[in-house]
Design a protein around this motif. Structure first.
Motif, PDB file in Angstrom:
ATOM      1  N   LEU A 124       0.921  -1.005  -0.082  1.00  0.00           N
ATOM      2  CA  LEU A 124      -0.402  -0.068  -0.142  1.00  0.00           C
ATOM      3  C   LEU A 124       1.016   0.818   0.014  1.00  0.00           C
ATOM      4  N   LEU A 125       0.652   2.111  -0.654  1.00  0.00           N
ATOM      5  CA  LEU A 125       1.377   3.257  -0.826  1.00  0.00           C
ATOM      6  C   LEU A 125       0.599   4.249  -0.217  1.00  0.00           C
ATOM      7  N   PHE A 126       1.110   5.258   0.602  1.00  0.00           N
ATOM      8  CA  PHE A 126       0.184   6.361   1.623  1.00  0.00           C
ATOM      9  C   PHE A 126       0.956   6.923   1.212  1.00  0.00           C
ATOM     10  N   THR A 127       0.583   8.383   0.881  1.00  0.00           N
ATOM     11  CA  THR A 127       0.673   9.467   0.067  1.00  0.00           C
ATOM     12  C   THR A 127      -0.630  11.151   0.884  1.00  0.00           C
ATOM     13  N   HIS A 128       0.682  12.189   0.259  1.00  0.00           N
ATOM     14  CA  HIS A 128      -0.845  13.038   0.650  1.00  0.00           C
ATOM     15  C   HIS A 128      -2.026  12.840  -0.119  1.00  0.00           C
ATOM     16  N   PRO A 129      -3.254  12.863   0.068  1.00  0.00           N
ATOM     17  CA  PRO A 129      -4.176  13.309  -1.067  1.00  0.00           C
ATOM     18  C   PRO A 129      -3.773  13.446  -2.703  1.00  0.00           C
ATOM     19  N   LEU A 130      -4.048  13.049  -3.534  1.00  0.00           N
ATOM     20  CA  LEU A 130      -3.188  13.228  -4.633  1.00  0.00           C
ATOM     21  C   LEU A 130      -4.712  14.951  -5.063  1.00  0.00           C
ATOM     22  N   ASN A 131      -3.118  16.210  -6.042  1.00  0.00           N
ATOM     23  CA  ASN A 131      -4.322  17.228  -6.366  1.00  0.00           C
ATOM     24  C   ASN A 131      -4.735  17.744  -5.571  1.00  0.00           C
ATOM     25  N   ARG A 132      -4.998  17.671  -3.756  1.00  0.00           N
ATOM     26  CA  ARG A 132      -5.364  18.263  -3.256  1.00  0.00           C
ATOM     27  C   ARG A 132      -4.579  19.434  -2.340  1.00  0.00           C
ATOM     28  N   GLU A 133      -4.005  20.611  -2.865  1.00  0.00           N
ATOM     29  CA  GLU A 133      -3.193  21.680  -2.803  1.00  0.00           C
ATOM     30  C   GLU A 133      -4.658  22.932  -1.598  1.00  0.00           C
ATOM     31  N   ASP A 134      -5.648  22.874  -1.589  1.00  0.00           N
ATOM     32  CA  ASP A 134      -6.517  22.837  -0.716  1.00  0.00           C
ATOM     33  C   ASP A 134      -6.089  22.544   0.365  1.00  0.00           C
ATOM     34  N   LEU A 135      -5.746  21.401   0.440  1.00  0.00           N
ATOM     35  CA  LEU A 135      -5.619  21.177   2.579  1.00  0.00           C
ATOM     36  C   LEU A 135      -4.661  22.137   2.913  1.00  0.00           C
ATOM     37  N   PRO A 136      -4.716  22.322   4.415  1.00  0.00           N
ATOM     38  CA  PRO A 136      -3.494  22.857   4.815  1.00  0.00           C
ATOM     39  C   PRO A 136      -1.671  22.088   5.265  1.00  0.00           C
ATOM     40  N   PHE A 137      -2.635  21.348   5.148  1.00  0.00           N
ATOM     41  CA  PHE A 137      -0.813  20.343   5.048  1.00  0.00           C
ATOM     42  C   PHE A 137      -0.587  19.505   4.240  1.00  0.00           C
ATOM     43  N   ARG A 138       1.505  18.798   4.609  1.00  0.00           N
ATOM     44  CA  ARG A 138       0.878  17.581   3.097  1.00  0.00           C
ATOM     45  C   ARG A 138       1.594  16.546   3.854  1.00  0.00           C
ATOM     46  N   THR A 139       0.848  15.996   3.467  1.00  0.00           N
ATOM     47  CA  THR A 139       1.288  14.053   3.823  1.00  0.00           C
ATOM     48  C   THR A 139       2.273  14.001   3.916  1.00  0.00           C
ATOM     49  N   LEU A 140       3.398  13.385   4.178  1.00  0.00           N
ATOM     50  CA  LEU A 140       4.079  12.198   4.188  1.00  0.00           C
ATOM     51  C   LEU A 140       4.155  11.333   3.296  1.00  0.00           C
ATOM     52  N   SER A 141       4.784  10.540   2.117  1.00  0.00           N
ATOM     53  CA  SER A 141       4.604   9.685   1.697  1.00  0.00           C
ATOM     54  C   SER A 141       5.232   8.207   1.670  1.00  0.00           C
ATOM     55  N   GLY A 142       4.903   7.009   1.834  1.00  0.00           N
ATOM     56  CA  GLY A 142       5.703   6.146   2.385  1.00  0.00           C
ATOM     57  C   GLY A 142       4.698   4.570   1.332  1.00  0.00           C
ATOM     58  N   VAL A 143       5.725   3.494   1.823  1.00  0.00           N
ATOM     59  CA  VAL A 143       5.202   2.406   1.136  1.00  0.00           C
ATOM     60  C   VAL A 143       5.796   1.314   2.191  1.00  0.00           C
ATOM     61  N   VAL A 144       4.217   0.310   2.922  1.00  0.00           N
ATOM     62  CA  VAL A 144       4.170  -0.321   3.516  1.00  0.00           C
ATOM     63  C   VAL A 144       3.898  -1.534   2.678  1.00  0.00           C
ATOM     64  N   ASP A 145       4.201  -2.940   3.107  1.00  0.00           N
ATOM     65  CA  ASP A 145       3.793  -4.161   2.436  1.00  0.00           C
ATOM     66  C   ASP A 145       3.072  -4.394   3.631  1.00  0.00           C
ATOM     67  N   CYS A 146       1.288  -4.366   3.294  1.00  0.00           N
ATOM     68  CA  CYS A 146      -0.440  -4.760   3.945  1.00  0.00           C
ATOM     69  C   CYS A 146      -0.340  -6.017   3.515  1.00  0.00           C
ATOM     70  N   ASP A 147      -0.221  -6.928   3.146  1.00  0.00           N
ATOM     71  CA  ASP A 147      -0.295  -7.943   3.093  1.00  0.00           C
ATOM     72  C   ASP A 147       0.243  -8.927   4.214  1.00  0.00           C
ATOM     73  N   LEU A 148       1.842  -8.726   4.863  1.00  0.00           N
ATOM     74  CA  LEU A 148       1.545  -8.599   6.063  1.00  0.00           C
ATOM     75  C   LEU A 148       2.138  -8.222   6.881  1.00  0.00           C
ATOM     76  N   PHE A 149       1.441  -6.903   6.591  1.00  0.00           N
ATOM     77  CA  PHE A 149       1.259  -6.329   8.205  1.00  0.00           C
ATOM     78  C   PHE A 149       0.362  -5.560   8.114  1.00  0.00           C
ATOM     79  N   ARG A 150      -0.591  -6.811   8.356  1.00  0.00           N
ATOM     80  CA  ARG A 150      -2.589  -6.228   8.089  1.00  0.00           C
ATOM     81  C   ARG A 150      -2.707  -6.662   9.336  1.00  0.00           C
ATOM     82  N   ASP A 151      -2.258  -6.487  10.976  1.00  0.00           N
ATOM     83  CA  ASP A 151      -3.006  -6.264  11.918  1.00  0.00           C
ATOM     84  C   ASP A 151      -2.205  -4.891  12.724  1.00  0.00           C
TER      85      ASP A 151
END
Length: 230
Positions: free
Chosen positions: A133-160
């Motif tokens: 799973l790629l976790f990132t800032h909501p795409l094209n949402r420059e209206d939000l006053p924050f910017r979420t940093l991006s990361g990738v997690v193997d959530c088939d294994l880290f599912r809990d």
């Protein structure tokens, strides 16, 4: 398919993750379809509302909503939220946490406030086997006053486990309420085995096909939407 789960005692309190296509921003709906462009002598041009790639990005994957209202004033964040104590779980009760600025030492991050905000996520997220799973800032949402940093997690294994979302506050002078339900992260499933790159020179047939596509895009509106999307 992404599966989201929360503790049963939190379920009545939390806004649910949603397919991103159900949480399109209000500004997209409010945008005009065409506007006059003074730089083109007043000629009318189509707006981004006609851009399928932009809308497809807004609609991709799943959005994780903010758990409760946050009040931001004078560089400080506060909330009025009292979730139950979970005796059988280890997760913070606060909707946000902080990374001290020293943790970003050496990274080119512009901090409008003195720390990196961390949106707490109260949902576990399971991906299909072989997918991350790629976790990132909501795409094209420059209206939000924050910017979420991006990361990738193997959530088939880290599912809990819980994946939380560090974010940079972008507006130093922001004062007001960030409402419950605001999307704080976009989650996109990606197959791990599909990553890679081949770099080639076009063959004569590919050069011809490329020219035909470019000509078709230039000659008529809606070609990409009609011919090159599922």
């Amino acid at each position: 398919m992404i599966t989201a789960r929360c503790h049963p005692l939190l379920e009545p309190l939390l806004p649910r993750p949603q397919p991103a296509g159900r949480m399109l921003p209000d500004w997209l709906r409010a945008m005009p379809s065409e506007v006059a462009a003074p730089s083109l002598g007043g000629e009318r041009v189509r707006t981004l509302k006609h851009c399928p790639p932009l809308i497809d990005a807004l609609s991709l994957g799943v959005l994780i909503p903010l758990a409760t209202d946050l009040t931001v004033e004078g560089g400080e964040v506060a909330w009025d939220w009292d979730p139950p104590v979970l005796a059988d779980a280890q997760i913070a009760r606060a909707p946000v946490g902080l990374h001290v600025p020293e943790q970003a030492t050496g990274a080119p991050l512009r901090l409008a406030v003195g720390a990196v905000l961390k949106f707490m996520n109260f949902w576990t997220l399971e991906a299909p086997e072989g997918w991350s799973l790629l976790f990132t800032h909501p795409l094209n949402r420059e209206d939000l006053p924050f910017r979420t940093l991006s990361g990738v997690v193997d959530c088939d294994l880290f599912r809990d486990g819980y994946v939380h979302f560090p974010a940079l506050w972008q507006e130093a002078g922001f004062s007001g309420v960030l409402p419950k339900g605001t999307p704080v992260a976009q989650v996109i499933a990606i197959p791990r085995d599909a990553q890679g790159l081949a770099v080639e020179t076009m063959t004569p047939d590919q050069v011809d096909a490329n020219r035909q596509v470019q000509q078709a895009l230039q000659d008529a509106a809606g070609v990409y939407r009609k011919r090159f999307r599922h």
